[in-house]
Write a protein that holds these residues in place. Sequence first.
Motif, mmCIF file in Angstrom:
data_model
loop_
_atom_site.group_PDB
_atom_site.id
_atom_site.type_symbol
_atom_site.label_atom_id
_atom_site.label_comp_id
_atom_site.label_asym_id
_atom_site.label_seq_id
_atom_site.Cartn_x
_atom_site.Cartn_y
_atom_site.Cartn_z
ATOM 1 N N PRO A 61 0.433 -0.706 0.056
ATOM 2 C CA PRO A 61 0.300 0.129 -0.012
ATOM 3 C C PRO A 61 0.451 1.549 -0.075
ATOM 4 C CG PRO A 61 -1.087 -1.561 1.623
ATOM 5 C CD PRO A 61 0.919 -2.222 0.940
ATOM 6 N N SER A 62 2.296 1.286 0.542
ATOM 7 C CA SER A 62 2.817 2.415 0.565
ATOM 8 C C SER A 62 3.284 2.944 -0.855
ATOM 9 C CB SER A 62 4.345 1.913 1.404
ATOM 10 O OG SER A 62 4.968 1.526 0.442
ATOM 11 N N LEU A 63 3.084 1.601 -1.551
ATOM 12 C CA LEU A 63 4.342 1.832 -3.196
ATOM 13 C C LEU A 63 2.607 2.028 -4.174
ATOM 14 C CD1 LEU A 63 7.228 0.495 -2.831
ATOM 15 C CD2 LEU A 63 7.002 2.817 -2.735
ATOM 16 N N GLN A 64 1.408 1.574 -3.895
ATOM 17 C CA GLN A 64 0.096 0.650 -4.836
ATOM 18 C C GLN A 64 0.404 1.881 -5.909
ATOM 19 O OE1 GLN A 64 -2.501 -0.971 -2.607
ATOM 20 N NE2 GLN A 64 -3.562 -1.993 -4.506
ATOM 21 N N SER A 65 0.071 3.482 -5.391
ATOM 22 C CA SER A 65 -0.206 4.919 -6.184
ATOM 23 C C SER A 65 0.537 4.394 -7.404
ATOM 24 C CB SER A 65 -0.896 5.359 -5.487
ATOM 25 O OG SER A 65 0.187 6.015 -5.087
ATOM 26 N N ARG A 66 1.747 4.325 -6.830
ATOM 27 C CA ARG A 66 2.627 4.441 -8.296
ATOM 28 C C ARG A 66 3.150 3.133 -8.961
ATOM 29 N NH1 ARG A 66 8.081 6.719 -6.472
ATOM 30 N NH2 ARG A 66 7.338 5.983 -4.646
ATOM 31 N N VAL A 67 2.873 2.065 -8.461
ATOM 32 C CA VAL A 67 3.654 0.848 -9.085
ATOM 33 C C VAL A 67 2.706 0.145 -9.936
ATOM 34 C CG1 VAL A 67 4.337 -1.901 -8.007
ATOM 35 C CG2 VAL A 67 5.531 0.776 -7.087
ATOM 36 N N THR A 68 3.237 -0.291 -11.261
ATOM 37 C CA THR A 68 2.872 -1.450 -11.891
ATOM 38 C C THR A 68 3.513 -2.482 -11.697
ATOM 39 O OG1 THR A 68 1.518 0.379 -13.194
ATOM 40 C CG2 THR A 68 1.521 -1.762 -13.769
ATOM 41 N N MET A 69 3.398 -3.292 -12.687
ATOM 42 C CA MET A 69 3.871 -4.842 -12.571
ATOM 43 C C MET A 69 2.983 -5.645 -13.745
ATOM 44 S SD MET A 69 5.067 -6.656 -8.813
ATOM 45 C CE MET A 69 5.431 -5.522 -7.232
ATOM 46 N N SER A 70 3.462 -5.938 -14.901
ATOM 47 C CA SER A 70 2.925 -7.002 -15.683
ATOM 48 C C SER A 70 4.434 -7.918 -16.178
ATOM 49 C CB SER A 70 2.974 -5.502 -16.915
ATOM 50 O OG SER A 70 4.118 -5.017 -17.759
ATOM 51 N N MET A 71 3.747 -8.339 -17.222
ATOM 52 C CA MET A 71 4.305 -9.393 -17.779
ATOM 53 C C MET A 71 4.237 -9.987 -19.166
ATOM 54 S SD MET A 71 3.656 -13.781 -15.754
ATOM 55 C CE MET A 71 4.008 -12.558 -14.244
ATOM 56 N N ASP A 72 5.120 -10.697 -19.496
ATOM 57 C CA ASP A 72 5.216 -11.179 -21.328
ATOM 58 C C ASP A 72 5.351 -12.490 -21.233
ATOM 59 O OD1 ASP A 72 5.853 -11.314 -23.504
ATOM 60 O OD2 ASP A 72 6.691 -9.704 -24.470
ATOM 61 N N THR A 73 4.798 -13.168 -20.931
ATOM 62 C CA THR A 73 5.118 -15.002 -21.088
ATOM 63 C C THR A 73 5.518 -15.349 -22.328
ATOM 64 O OG1 THR A 73 2.887 -15.151 -21.642
ATOM 65 C CG2 THR A 73 3.241 -15.045 -19.210
ATOM 66 N N SER A 74 5.204 -14.662 -23.133
ATOM 67 C CA SER A 74 5.917 -15.155 -24.720
ATOM 68 C C SER A 74 7.804 -14.797 -24.670
ATOM 69 C CB SER A 74 5.705 -14.240 -25.692
ATOM 70 O OG SER A 74 5.590 -13.018 -26.211
ATOM 71 N N LYS A 75 7.801 -14.068 -24.231
ATOM 72 C CA LYS A 75 9.529 -13.369 -23.856
ATOM 73 C C LYS A 75 9.936 -14.151 -22.319
ATOM 74 C CE LYS A 75 9.726 -9.780 -26.965
ATOM 75 N NZ LYS A 75 9.925 -8.374 -26.611
ATOM 76 N N ASN A 76 9.589 -14.921 -21.184
ATOM 77 C CA ASN A 76 9.942 -14.595 -19.687
ATOM 78 C C ASN A 76 10.106 -14.039 -19.527
ATOM 79 O OD1 ASN A 76 9.025 -17.508 -19.370
ATOM 80 N ND2 ASN A 76 10.992 -18.352 -19.626
ATOM 81 N N GLN A 77 9.634 -12.808 -18.992
ATOM 82 C CA GLN A 77 9.965 -11.739 -18.531
ATOM 83 C C GLN A 77 9.157 -10.602 -17.895
ATOM 84 O OE1 GLN A 77 11.081 -8.895 -22.066
ATOM 85 N NE2 GLN A 77 13.226 -9.482 -21.384
ATOM 86 N N PHE A 78 9.170 -11.032 -16.850
ATOM 87 C CA PHE A 78 7.607 -9.419 -16.206
ATOM 88 C C PHE A 78 8.385 -8.218 -15.722
ATOM 89 C CE2 PHE A 78 9.105 -10.311 -11.070
ATOM 90 C CZ PHE A 78 10.292 -11.024 -11.415
ATOM 91 N N PHE A 79 8.099 -6.743 -15.358
ATOM 92 C CA PHE A 79 8.428 -5.887 -15.536
ATOM 93 C C PHE A 79 7.282 -5.379 -14.209
ATOM 94 C CE2 PHE A 79 9.703 -6.588 -19.587
ATOM 95 C CZ PHE A 79 8.317 -6.860 -20.428
ATOM 96 N N LEU A 80 8.750 -4.024 -14.034
ATOM 97 C CA LEU A 80 8.190 -3.467 -12.988
ATOM 98 C C LEU A 80 8.561 -1.441 -13.328
ATOM 99 C CD1 LEU A 80 7.737 -2.648 -9.380
ATOM 100 C CD2 LEU A 80 10.798 -2.184 -9.517
ATOM 101 N N LYS A 81 7.097 -0.919 -12.930
ATOM 102 C CA LYS A 81 7.602 0.173 -13.286
ATOM 103 C C LYS A 81 6.234 1.094 -12.053
ATOM 104 C CE LYS A 81 6.152 0.521 -18.356
ATOM 105 N NZ LYS A 81 7.597 0.849 -18.682
ATOM 106 N N VAL A 82 7.593 1.622 -11.217
ATOM 107 C CA VAL A 82 7.520 2.707 -10.701
ATOM 108 C C VAL A 82 7.388 4.471 -11.037
ATOM 109 C CG1 VAL A 82 8.327 3.417 -7.925
ATOM 110 C CG2 VAL A 82 8.472 1.212 -8.799
ATOM 111 N N THR A 83 6.687 5.404 -10.712
ATOM 112 C CA THR A 83 6.571 6.416 -11.633
ATOM 113 C C THR A 83 6.567 7.508 -10.781
ATOM 114 O OG1 THR A 83 4.080 6.412 -10.937
ATOM 115 C CG2 THR A 83 4.132 5.858 -12.982
ATOM 116 N N SER A 84 6.570 9.230 -10.739
ATOM 117 C CA SER A 84 7.131 9.766 -9.814
ATOM 118 C C SER A 84 8.729 9.498 -9.176
ATOM 119 C CB SER A 84 5.481 10.031 -9.166
ATOM 120 O OG SER A 84 4.890 10.311 -10.311
ATOM 121 N N VAL A 85 9.248 8.924 -9.756
ATOM 122 C CA VAL A 85 10.327 8.853 -8.230
ATOM 123 C C VAL A 85 10.888 9.564 -7.685
ATOM 124 C CG1 VAL A 85 10.990 6.485 -9.748
ATOM 125 C CG2 VAL A 85 12.188 8.507 -10.264
#
Lengths: 117, 107
Positions: A61-85
């Motif tokens: 919850p301390s980061l939830q408003s700025r964090v997005t996680m996602s994934m590309d299973t075709s590339k076996n990759q997952f991602f993190l984005k943190v906005t307004s750092v």
Amino acid sequence: QVQLRESGPGLVKPSETLSLTCTVSGGSISSVYWSWIRQSAGKGLEWIGRFRSSGSANYNPSLQSRVTMSMDTSKNQFFLKVTSVTAADTAVYYCAREGQWLVLDLWGQGALVTVSS
Amino acid sequence: DIQLTQSPAFLSASVGDRVTITCRASQGITTYSAWYQQKPGKAPKLLIYAASTLQSGVPSRFSGSGSGTEFTLTISSLQPEDFATYFCQQLYSYPRTFGQGTKVEMK
């Protein structure tokens, strides 16, 4: 064996978006939760959240408003984005696999991200 | 959030010593706890899960115990490769939280 490797810019300007990729080799990223954790001198280990291919996610919850996680299973990759750092987001960022009993049983080597102009 | 307090924060010990680290939770977490070892410049490594179950490949000199709000990690005979920082984690509720760490240093 399964290995994880984080990649992304090591320097991000204040107010911009931090983007990291975790590449998984030696196994599939489907049907498993993958997590992001960060470590800074001031706050120790901080759990950022977890995500799986179904779209199910849990965020700190301390980061939830700025964090997005996602994934590309075709590339076996997952991602993190943190906005307004800010400088407070400067840390070593780790990706990790969540295994049985919900523990983090496999970790990447970590990626240092510095927030500075 | 569930707070985890480790004690001591620093521990000086010699090879062969028995070492015990304590982790106290701000509320009961049954046995949903884990212990990790971290060496400088490296990622944490899982040692113990479910409070007392040894992760595959971890030496048997490591053991864990506890339930509810108090947990311990014990190293029965400290080896040179065990000088590191140890963290506990709770897996009972979100957000997952970690203790602040215990650094085991050579005396």
